[in-house]
Design a protein around this motif. Sequence first.
Motif: not given
Lengths: 364, 62
Positions: A125-136
Motif C-alpha cells: 500500500k502507499w502512505r501519503y503524508q502532507y508535510l505542510d498540512e496535518d494530513i496522513d
Amino acid sequence: MTKAITLALSLLAVPAWADWQVNMNEGVTAISREVFDLHMLIFWICVAIGIAVFGVMFYSIFKFRKSKGAVAEHWHENTTVEVLWTVIPFVILIGMAVPATATLMDMYDTSEADVDIQITGYQWKWRYQYLDEDIDFFSNLSTPREEIMNAQAKNANYLLEVDNPLVIPANKKVRFLITANDVIHSWWVPHFAVKKDAIPGFINESWVKVEEPGVYRGQCTELCGKDHGFMPVVVEVKSEEDYAKWVADQKAMKLAMAGEASKQFSMDELLAKGEGVYQATCAGCHQLNGQGIPGAFPAITGSSIATGSIDGHIDIVVNGKAGTAMQAFKEQLSAVDIAAVVTYQRNALGNSVGDMVQPSAIQK
Amino acid sequence: MKDWLRAFASVFAAFLGVQSEENRERDFQQGRFSVFVVAGIALTLGFLLTVYVLVKVVMSFV
C-alpha cells in the motif's frame, strides 16, 4: 483475393488502431510532454538510421550479387571510413544528449514547490503524508476480492482503484519525497512521467505540475513481494478551490475520528466495521475465509492468538511481530479500526470467543 | 619533436579506436614507450578537462 484485401483494409480501420496503441502516453504535464517529444525525436532518429543502414546493406546485397558476376574486394583497412563511422555516431549521441539533459535537469529541479508530500511504500500500500498540512493516510487497493477471484466481472479500473487516492491541486508545483518502509517499491504515474524508486532509508525527490483536474492512475513498478500487483497509485487532481475544500474536510474528519475513538460501540457495530477492515487490510495474507496460506501466512480461524488472550491479540495487531511478514498496524489503522478488526477476528471467520474490545482500550 | 607529434596523434587515434596498420608498425618500431605514456596521460587529462568545461558551460545555460 478480394477477401484478403477487405481483411487487410479492416485492419487499418481507426478503432482497431485505437485498441492497438503501443506508443507511450503524452501525459498531462509540461515535463511529460517534453519526455514524449524526446521519445519521438529519438525514435525518428533511430528510424532514419535504420533506413539508411539497412537501405545501403540491402542495396549492396542486391546490386553486387554473385550471379551478376560481382567479385569481393579484399582490403583490410580504410582509416577514413573507420573514422567516419566512429565520429558520426558520436556526433549523433551528443546531439541527442543536449535536449535530453535539458529535460532531465527540469525533472530534477524540485525547488520552490507549493505542496510537499511524503510518499512511503509499504507492503502493499502507499502512505501519503502532507508535510505542510496535518494530513496522513494510507491508500489501499479497493478492487473487491470477488473480482480478483473471478467470482465477479472485472470493472474498467480493475486493480487500478484505491480507497483513498492521493489528492493534489491543479496548476501548483507538488513535490514528492519518496521512500519506503520495508522493501524497495517504485511510485509510477505514466501520465505524469514520474517513476521513482522508493527505497528504505533514502528519500528520492520528484515533482509534478498538472494543468487539468482529473484522475490519473499508476502502479508500483518495482517487484516488492506477493501483492506487488495489488498496490496501485491513484492521483486525483482537483482545482484549487476543490483542493482547499478537501483539505478542510480531511481535517474535520480527523477531529471526528478522534471523537469516535472515545465512543462505545456495540458488538454488531464492531463486527460490521471489522469485516471491512479485515477485507482491506488482512485478507491479502490471512485470506478472506481466515484460513491463511499454510507455510506462509497463519490462519486466523482457530489461531491461538485470535482465540487466546485479547491483550496478546491486540498487541500483535498494533506492534506486529518482528522477523515475520506481520506488520505493525498502529500507524496504518485507527483505534476504531483496530478494535473492530480484533473483535471481528475473534467472533467471525469460524471463531466465537465472544469477547470484544472498545477503541478507547487500544493503546497505541 | 616529430616523435612527440606522432605519439600524440597515435594516442588520439587510440582514443577514437581507429589506427592504420602502417602507423602502428611505425610506432612499434621507432616510438619510445615513455613518450607514449606521457602523451596518454596528457590527453586523458585533456579529455577530463573538456568534459568538465562542457558540463560547466551546459549548466550555466540552465
